[in-house]
Motif scaffolding. Structure first.
Motif, PDB file in Angstrom:
ATOM      1  N   ALA A 103     -12.297   5.554  -1.101  1.00 58.90           N
ATOM      2  CA  ALA A 103     -11.584   4.331  -1.455  1.00 58.90           C
ATOM      3  C   ALA A 103     -10.073   4.579  -1.477  1.00 58.90           C
ATOM      4  O   ALA A 103      -9.613   5.705  -1.670  1.00 58.90           O
ATOM      5  N   ASP A 114     -13.220   1.371 -14.501  1.00 57.63           N
ATOM      6  CA  ASP A 114     -12.622   0.613 -13.398  1.00 57.63           C
ATOM      7  C   ASP A 114     -11.887   1.516 -12.420  1.00 57.63           C
ATOM      8  O   ASP A 114     -11.142   1.022 -11.568  1.00 57.63           O
ATOM      9  N   GLN A 139      -6.665   0.478  -4.903  1.00 55.30           N
ATOM     10  CA  GLN A 139      -7.880  -0.161  -5.400  1.00 55.30           C
ATOM     11  C   GLN A 139      -8.643   0.738  -6.370  1.00 55.30           C
ATOM     12  O   GLN A 139      -9.326   0.256  -7.275  1.00 55.30           O
ATOM     13  N   ALA A 140      -8.538   2.035  -6.205  1.00 52.59           N
ATOM     14  CA  ALA A 140      -9.247   3.006  -7.044  1.00 52.59           C
ATOM     15  C   ALA A 140      -8.298   4.159  -7.347  1.00 52.59           C
ATOM     16  O   ALA A 140      -8.287   5.171  -6.642  1.00 52.59           O
ATOM     17  N   ARG A 197       1.272   1.745  -7.462  1.00 57.35           N
ATOM     18  CA  ARG A 197       1.949   1.695  -6.163  1.00 57.35           C
ATOM     19  C   ARG A 197       3.270   2.470  -6.152  1.00 57.35           C
ATOM     20  O   ARG A 197       3.913   2.581  -5.111  1.00 57.35           O
ATOM     21  N   PRO A 222      -6.139  -0.357 -11.264  1.00 54.76           N
ATOM     22  CA  PRO A 222      -6.234  -0.882  -9.901  1.00 54.76           C
ATOM     23  C   PRO A 222      -5.332  -2.095  -9.667  1.00 54.76           C
ATOM     24  O   PRO A 222      -5.277  -3.012 -10.483  1.00 54.76           O
ATOM     25  N   GLU A 223      -4.606  -2.025  -8.570  1.00 50.25           N
ATOM     26  CA  GLU A 223      -3.789  -3.123  -8.056  1.00 50.25           C
ATOM     27  C   GLU A 223      -2.501  -3.410  -8.847  1.00 50.25           C
ATOM     28  O   GLU A 223      -1.662  -4.174  -8.394  1.00 50.25           O
TER      29      GLU A 223
END
Length: 260
Positions: free
Chosen positions: A222, A155, A226-227, A169, A163-164
């Motif tokens: 990307a 993933d 997301q990646a 973050r 991711p996400e």
């Protein structure tokens, strides 16, 4: 930010052997120039395959194991000795067979340790340990690792940055507790992208057809949220070490012919 360099080997066994040889050289060179070396290990089948290949390599004796600091990019927050913990697997693959200085093997805390179920406090403690090891010559609150290795998940996750999820973050902390990871176990500790990017070299390991799409996405421009693999790079060098299966969805123009 360093531009990714791609190295593609015929199969996963050759990839592991070549990566192990590359790592031996890097450690020996660092010890010759600075008197010590610092490496961040990764778990998973490719990380453990590299360690097993290193254990079998005659050249491993060129390393001064007593002057090597080992850290981890992430850990499953499970009891000490659990077979799913990265440190447990690393000990079986290599660490128990070489004369390391126990004080320089920096395992992440376990769930039956002093922090109990509080994974966030455990992550903060590891961040403190990293900060104590950082010298004035380092860039930020972690040592300048010579090599930081990461396995790439199907993933596109690296370490335990999925991711996400909030951990990918993070822009300030160097280590975070991860809650609700989509891959079991759900509770983990992970270095963040700022900590990863402090390394001189970041090596991303990918082998197998199940990694092909993730590799293609991460190297296609990307975004890192997301990646996450797209956001992992070293200050001086970023290496993608792959087998032909993992590289199969990349344009051939991106990499040279497969290495033997």
């Amino acid at each position: 930010m360093s531009t990714p360099q791609l190295v593609v080997h015929r199969d996963k066994d050759l990839m592991a052997q070549a990566a192990a040889a590359r790592l031996i050289t890097k450690i020996v060179d660092a010890q010759a120039s600075r008197g010590r070396a610092s490496v961040v290990l990764t778990g998973g089948r490719n990380g453990n395959g590299l360690l097993a290949a290193l254990a079998a390599a005659p050249a491993r004796d060129a390393i001064d194991w007593g002057r090597l600091d080992l850290w981890w990019g992430d850990e499953r927050y499970l009891p000490e000795g659990d077979p799913e913990r990265n440190v447990t697997q690393a000990r079986e693959a290599l660490l128990d067979a070489v004369p390391l200085d126990p004080a320089r093997v920096h395992a992440m805390p376990a769930s039956d340790g002093p922090y109990g179920a509080d994974v966030d406090s455990a992550a903060e403690a590891y961040a403190t340990e990293l900060a104590k090891a950082a010298g004035p010559e380092n860039h930020g609150a972690v040592p300048t690792f010579d090599v930081l290795m990461l396995g790439v998940g199907p993933d596109t996750h690296v370490a335990s940055l999925f991711p996400e999820l909030p951990a990918v973050r993070e822009t300030e902390r160097t280590v975070v507790g991860v809650h609700g990871a989509p891959k079991p176990p759900p509770t983990r500790i992970s270095l963040t992208l700022p900590a990863i990017r402090s390394a001189r070299e970041v090596w991303l390991l990918a082998a197998g057809q199940d990694k092909a799409q993730a590799v293609a996405i991460a190297l296609s421009g990307a975004g890192e949220v997301q990646a996450p693999a797209a956001g992992a790079y070293g200050r001086q060098r970023t290496l993608w070490l792959m087998d032909a299966a993992a590289a199969s969805q990349l344009p051939r123009s991106m990499y040279p012919p497969a290495s033997p």
